[in-house]
Design an enzyme around this catalytic site. Structure first.
Site, PDB file in Angstrom:
ATOM      1  N   ARG A 175     -98.272 -20.852 -20.434  1.00  0.00           N
ATOM      2  CA  ARG A 175     -98.298 -21.641 -19.194  1.00  0.00           C
ATOM      3  C   ARG A 175     -97.272 -22.767 -19.258  1.00  0.00           C
ATOM      4  NH1 ARG A 175    -104.063 -23.390 -17.077  1.00  0.00           N
ATOM      5  NH2 ARG A 175    -102.806 -23.799 -15.221  1.00  0.00           N
ATOM      6  N   CYS A 233    -102.853 -31.494 -18.603  1.00  0.00           N
ATOM      7  CA  CYS A 233    -103.122 -30.060 -18.778  1.00  0.00           C
ATOM      8  C   CYS A 233    -103.027 -29.417 -17.408  1.00  0.00           C
ATOM      9  CB  CYS A 233    -104.484 -29.844 -19.440  1.00  0.00           C
ATOM     10  SG  CYS A 233    -105.855 -30.623 -18.565  1.00  0.00           S
TER      11      CYS A 233
END
Length: 283
Positions: A175, A233
């Protein structure tokens, strides 16, 4: 106090005349609901707190898990029996990433004695320790939320940290690189951010690595003691694991904590004017 508590130490604390308040915050991004796991079995005396509904506000432009409104959060904590002069222990299923969100929020709200159960529910049950399906009825607590005890940055602050300090991205490498993006509008990472996957903080059993191991881990990433540090995050949950790991490692301390970009990538990527870096380099 150390941000972690062992199963042995928690067992001893629960036998004391004034045991800590226990919060069960089991949660998974893709489900099933943590309440189902709680109802199937939990630590005696633990109160379930829903991460999506009670440890965050409604999703929107600020991100998928914005910080809860102080008044709402105070009501949640009081319902769970939280008091300012009584320690709180939070646990999740295993790796501490969800429990770290509750730990951070309680610290942000001004509570001084909060710890995450090392290894979570998995470690507790693996050792044959007691569980129950009985739901406690705690006496309403008197804790008053006083937000601001832990630093928070917005997108502009995160961008500045990435250039002038250290900004850590807690997401999985794929990611961070932008290979995939299953949740948010765009792939990639905040330019200048370094990848520090939250999964690296624990071993295969879900137990947190030693302070020495974590300190070496952060040193290898280029995180130096004394500099400005922040973390993000996908939505501000697993980034709290980075903040806990930094404190457990002694890289930061309660008087000089690292900052949370609460909106995280879900907030950054929703703004088309914000650049996105891809690949393994910070950008």
């Amino acid at each position: 106090m150390d941000p972690l508590i062992s199963t042995d130490d928690l067992m001893a604390a629960l036998a004391e005349q004034a045991p800590p308040t226990l919060l069960d915050v089991r949660w998974s991004l893709l489900g099933p609901p943590g309440r189902d796991a709680y109802e199937a079995g939990h630590l005696p005396g633990a109160v379930f707190v829903d991460l999506d509904a009670e440890l965050a506000s409604e999703p929107g432009p600020a991100g998928r898990h914005p910080l809860p409104e102080p008044g709402d959060f105070e009501a949640v904590l009081r319902r769970a029996g939280v008091d300012a002069d009584r320690p709180v222990v939070v646990y999740d299923a295993d790796n501490g990433s969800a429990a770290a969100r509750a730990w951070w929020l309680l610290r942000w709200a001004g509570h001084r004695e909060v710890a995450v159960l090392d290894g979570g529910y998995a470690a507790w049950t693996a050792e044959g320790r007691p569980t129950t399906t009985e739901k406690p009825q705690p006496v309403e607590g008197g804790f008053r939320v006083q937000p601001g005890s832990m630093p928070v940055v917005d997108a502009d602050g995160a961008a500045q940290l990435a250039r002038e300090g250290t900004l850590l991205d807690a997401r999985a490498p794929e990611r961070y690189r932008g290979d995939v993006e299953p949740m948010d509008p765009r792939a990639g990472h905040v330019p200048g951010a370094l990848n520090a996957p939250f999964a690296a903080h624990v071993d295969d059993a879900g137990k947190w690595r030693s302070p020495e191991e974590l300190a070496a881990h952060f040193t290898a990433l280029g995180v130096g003691a004394g500099g400005a540090v922040g973390a993000y995050c996908g939505s501000g949950v697993t980034a709290c694991s980075v903040l806990l790991a930094l404190e457990h490692a002694g890289v930061t301390d309660p008087q000089h904590p690292a900052a949370l970009y609460a909106g995280s990538w879900s907030n950054w990527s929703a703004d088309p004017d914000r650049p996105a870096a891809t690949g393994e380099e910070a950008g």
